[in-house]
Design a protein around this motif. Structure first.
Motif, short mmCIF file in Angstrom:
data_model
loop_
_atom_site.label_atom_id
_atom_site.label_comp_id
_atom_site.label_asym_id
_atom_site.label_seq_id
_atom_site.Cartn_x
_atom_site.Cartn_y
_atom_site.Cartn_z
N ASP A 6 -74.13 -47.44 1.90
CA ASP A 6 -74.87 -48.45 2.66
C ASP A 6 -74.07 -49.00 3.83
O ASP A 6 -74.64 -49.61 4.73
N LYS A 7 -72.75 -48.78 3.81
CA LYS A 7 -71.89 -49.28 4.88
C LYS A 7 -71.53 -48.21 5.89
O LYS A 7 -70.64 -48.42 6.72
N LEU A 8 -72.18 -47.07 5.84
CA LEU A 8 -71.80 -45.96 6.72
C LEU A 8 -72.94 -45.59 7.66
O LEU A 8 -74.12 -45.62 7.29
N GLU A 9 -72.56 -45.22 8.87
CA GLU A 9 -73.44 -44.57 9.83
C GLU A 9 -72.72 -43.32 10.33
O GLU A 9 -71.66 -43.41 10.93
N LEU A 10 -73.34 -42.16 10.06
CA LEU A 10 -72.71 -40.89 10.39
C LEU A 10 -73.65 -40.06 11.26
O LEU A 10 -74.28 -39.10 10.80
N PRO A 11 -73.76 -40.38 12.53
CA PRO A 11 -74.71 -39.65 13.38
C PRO A 11 -74.34 -38.20 13.61
O PRO A 11 -75.21 -37.38 13.94
N GLY A 12 -73.08 -37.83 13.47
CA GLY A 12 -72.67 -36.45 13.70
C GLY A 12 -72.61 -35.61 12.44
O GLY A 12 -72.15 -34.46 12.49
N LEU A 13 -73.08 -36.13 11.29
CA LEU A 13 -72.98 -35.41 10.03
C LEU A 13 -73.82 -34.13 10.06
O LEU A 13 -75.01 -34.17 10.39
N ARG A 14 -73.18 -33.00 9.71
CA ARG A 14 -73.87 -31.72 9.69
C ARG A 14 -73.82 -31.05 8.31
O ARG A 14 -74.75 -30.33 7.95
N VAL A 15 -72.75 -31.26 7.56
CA VAL A 15 -72.60 -30.63 6.25
C VAL A 15 -72.40 -31.72 5.21
O VAL A 15 -71.50 -32.56 5.34
N LEU A 16 -73.23 -31.72 4.17
CA LEU A 16 -73.13 -32.70 3.09
C LEU A 16 -73.09 -31.95 1.77
O LEU A 16 -73.97 -31.15 1.47
N SER A 17 -72.06 -32.22 0.97
CA SER A 17 -71.90 -31.61 -0.34
C SER A 17 -71.63 -32.71 -1.35
O SER A 17 -70.63 -33.41 -1.25
N THR A 18 -72.52 -32.84 -2.33
CA THR A 18 -72.36 -33.91 -3.31
C THR A 18 -73.28 -33.65 -4.49
O THR A 18 -74.09 -32.72 -4.49
N ALA A 19 -73.15 -34.51 -5.51
CA ALA A 19 -74.07 -34.49 -6.64
C ALA A 19 -75.26 -35.37 -6.31
O ALA A 19 -75.11 -36.44 -5.71
N LEU A 49 -68.90 -33.85 5.00
CA LEU A 49 -68.65 -34.83 3.94
C LEU A 49 -68.89 -34.15 2.60
O LEU A 49 -69.99 -33.69 2.30
N ARG A 50 -67.81 -34.05 1.82
CA ARG A 50 -67.89 -33.44 0.49
C ARG A 50 -67.41 -34.48 -0.51
O ARG A 50 -66.24 -34.88 -0.49
N ALA A 51 -68.33 -34.91 -1.38
CA ALA A 51 -68.03 -35.99 -2.32
C ALA A 51 -68.42 -35.57 -3.73
O ALA A 51 -69.58 -35.24 -3.98
N ARG A 52 -67.43 -35.57 -4.64
CA ARG A 52 -67.70 -35.35 -6.06
C ARG A 52 -67.69 -36.72 -6.73
O ARG A 52 -66.62 -37.26 -7.07
N LEU A 53 -68.86 -37.30 -6.89
CA LEU A 53 -68.98 -38.70 -7.28
C LEU A 53 -69.55 -38.84 -8.68
O LEU A 53 -70.36 -38.03 -9.12
N LYS A 54 -69.12 -39.91 -9.36
CA LYS A 54 -69.79 -40.33 -10.57
C LYS A 54 -71.00 -41.15 -10.18
O LYS A 54 -70.94 -42.02 -9.31
N LEU A 55 -72.09 -40.89 -10.86
CA LEU A 55 -73.37 -41.41 -10.37
C LEU A 55 -73.68 -42.77 -10.99
O LEU A 55 -74.55 -42.90 -11.85
N ASN A 56 -72.96 -43.78 -10.61
CA ASN A 56 -73.30 -45.15 -10.94
C ASN A 56 -73.97 -45.75 -9.71
O ASN A 56 -73.40 -45.79 -8.63
N ASP A 57 -75.20 -46.21 -9.87
CA ASP A 57 -76.01 -46.58 -8.72
C ASP A 57 -75.34 -47.63 -7.83
O ASP A 57 -75.32 -47.51 -6.61
N THR A 73 -76.46 -28.13 6.78
CA THR A 73 -76.03 -27.51 5.52
C THR A 73 -76.01 -28.57 4.44
O THR A 73 -75.40 -29.63 4.62
N LEU A 74 -76.63 -28.26 3.30
CA LEU A 74 -76.69 -29.20 2.18
C LEU A 74 -76.31 -28.45 0.91
O LEU A 74 -76.92 -27.44 0.56
N LEU A 75 -75.26 -28.95 0.24
CA LEU A 75 -74.80 -28.37 -1.02
C LEU A 75 -74.97 -29.43 -2.10
O LEU A 75 -74.28 -30.46 -2.09
N ILE A 76 -75.86 -29.17 -3.05
CA ILE A 76 -76.23 -30.15 -4.05
C ILE A 76 -75.79 -29.65 -5.43
O ILE A 76 -76.08 -28.51 -5.81
N THR A 77 -75.13 -30.52 -6.19
CA THR A 77 -74.83 -30.26 -7.60
C THR A 77 -75.89 -30.95 -8.43
O THR A 77 -75.99 -32.18 -8.42
N ALA A 78 -76.69 -30.18 -9.13
CA ALA A 78 -77.83 -30.72 -9.88
C ALA A 78 -77.39 -31.12 -11.28
O ALA A 78 -76.90 -30.29 -12.04
#
Length: 554
Positions: free
Chosen positions: A377-390, A361-369, A411-416
């Protein structure tokens, strides 16, 4: 001793080859006017009777000498012309011999094909395919160099199998359209039965003219060979691709960017051109209609990769994940529409969507809470292995997603882009015990230094009696992070992680290999080049111990 005449003769020899040119004999003396000649030339007086015979004799001898010199000059000019001709012939022969002995002649046809393929990068690979029916561009020009290149190019169907048809590049004149149609037909014939990559762009509002009348039938005739298809057009133009329904047996990837211009067009019927595409696995959406998922009948259960480059709401992505039951990779650009910023809290109804097959899952998101939280809150991803997001100001959406899904991130890729990055990373790391690779990058070149020193200290020393954070970490990437850590933090972290150990095979993908004591040994660390300059000796010592440290961007 040589006689005086011989000495004078040899004094005119060429110092390099010893040749005595004609006209340079010892009897030659430069002409210098004497006093009598100067006097006569300065006045209009006649010659004396005694002088007439002498000067007439001198004039006859001078005329004879001038004739000899002119004949010699003519001979030398002919000789020079002959030498010039011989020089040109030698240059041509030298060039011919160089061409015959050129290494390109010894290059095998297979290597030449690889060179052709590298110069004709397809749109599917690097998204840089130019207007393909331009006979002055690639790959047409490769077939115009020589007979051998033409033979190799015409027999290599792969370089002809990429099409980009941009209608705005085709002039409206009848002759230009006929020429484009002819070129397209030739390229289709040269591509043979090879799988095709097709990109078609129509800037018009769907009003098909002469260009479509000539070109569209040729394109549609090859639909059974399409492997990658990009469609950029107006909503009204989609109906003209209806004949390909049921003939897309080779199609594997589609990219859709459909435009609209009025509200009434939102009610246009759903297109079913991709309904029967047995090999379709990847779908990419660009800008345009926000309800594009509902605009096409797509076999979602067989889709494994979904990419969205537009600005669509979280409900749109949830609709895709609900339908694509076998999806493994998701890349989304934004869940927040510009007009929704600052509005009321965004909520989504319905049940929680469980996607057990999603791994990346690679998401470039605008950070509005509210918008950010609503989708996750509507997702369940038991097989998630790689997450890339801000990382948002609060990591609660990710923490709740991981806890709810019980997934084992590796694997976790974080945009700070938040000043609270250290605290939120520490919270996130407490729920990612199986993380093996961590990459932290800055949000653009203009972002200021990101304070992550406290986070690095937390990786070295457990806080408040907790266990070690990220005990399975083997790769740490800080190369693209704009940071200013304390000098000893990173070195201390590397030193503390060089002696750790993990019980079990940490290279295997078996999640049952649990860490029971200590921490895993770091194997690769990527740091900014400035850190290499400041701590070269320490890093060299770590390299000697087997740690792979990279400090340059490749």
């Amino acid at each position: 001793m040589f006689p005086d005449s011989d000495v004078d003769q040899y004094s005119c020899h060429c110092p390099h080859c010893g040749l005595t040119p004609r006209g340079t004999q010892a009897d030659h003396a430069p002409y210098i006017r004497n006093a009598r000649v100067e006097e006569l030339l300065s006045t209009n007086r006649p010659l004396l009777a005694a002088e007439e015979v002498t000067y007439r004799d001198l004039l006859a001898r001078s005329s004879e000498r001038l004739s000899i010199i002119e004949n010699e000059m003519q001979r030398l000019r002919a000789q020079l012309a002959l030498v010039e001709t011989q020089r040109k012939e030698a240059l041509v022969m030298n060039q011919d011999l160089k061409s015959i002995n050129s290494p390109i002649r010894r290059l095998p046809d297979d290597s030449l094909r690889e060179i052709f393929l590298a110069s004709c990068r397809s749109w599917a690979d690097v998204n840089s395919l130019f207007f393909s029916i331009n006979m002055r561009g690639q790959p047409w020009i490769l077939s115009q160099v020589c007979r051998r290149w033409r033979s190799v190019a015409l027999s290599f169907q792969k370089i002809w199998a990429c099409f980009r048809i941009d209608m705005e590049h085709i002039p409206i004149t009848r002759m230009a359209q006929q020429r484009a149609s002819f070129a397209l037909g030739q390229q289709i014939r040269r591509a043979g039965r090879h799988e095709l990559t097709l990109s078609t762009c129509d800037p018009d509002e769907g009003r098909l003219g002469t260009s479509y009348d000539m070109i569209l039938p040729l394109l549609l005739s090859t639909c059974s060979q399409w492997r990658t298809f990009e469609l950029k057009c107006h909503t009204r133009a989609v109906i003209h691709f209806a004949p390909i329904r049921g003939y897309l047996e080779s199609l594997e990837k589609i990219h859709l960017s459909i435009r609209t211009s009025s509200r009434g067009e939102q009610d246009i019927s759903t297109s079913n051109i991709f309904e029967f595409a047995p090999k379709l696995r990847r779908i990419s959406l660009g800008s345009g209609r926000k309800d594009i998922v509902r605009s096409f009948i797509i076999p979602w259960p067989q889709i494994i990769e979904y990419t969205d480059g537009g600005r669509r709401k979280g409900s749109h992505h949830l609709e895709v994940l609900r339908r694509a039951t076998a999806i493994t990779d998701v890349r989304i650009n934004s869940t927040l529409l510009p007009e929704a910023e600052g509005g009321v809290p965004y909520t989504l109804g319905g049940r929680t969507i469980r996607v057990p097959t999603l791994r990346n899952l690679r998401a470039r998101l605008k950070l509005n809470d509210s918008h950010f939280q609503a989708m996750f809150d509507k997702l369940e991803l038991p097989g998630l292995r790689v997450l890339s997001t801000a990382l948002p100001p609060k990591a609660d959406p990710f923490i709740s997603l991981i806890d709810r899904s019980q997934c084992h991130l590796t694997t976790l890729l974080i945009t700070a882009n938040t000043p609270e990055i250290s605290a939120e990373l520490l919270r996130l790391c407490k729920v990612t015990l199986h993380l093996r690779a961590l990459c932290i990058t800055s949000d653009g070149e203009e972002s200021g230094p990101i304070p992550i020193s406290d986070f690095l200290v937390g990786l070295v020393h457990p806080l408040d009696g907790d266990c070690f954070l990220l005990p399975a970490l083997t790769c740490l990437n800080l190369m693209q992070l704009n940071w200013n850590p304390r000098d000893s933090v990173v070195l201390e972290l590397i030193d503390s992680r060089l002696g750790g150990w993990v019980e079990g095979d940490e290279e295997s993908n078996n999640d049952s290999s649990m860490i029971r004591e200590g921490v895993a040994q770091l194997r690769k660390v990527m740091l900014p080049y400035s850190f290499e300059i400041a701590h070269k000796e320490e890093l060299e010592r770590f390299r000697s111990l087997g740690l792979k440290i990279i400090t340059r961007r490749s």
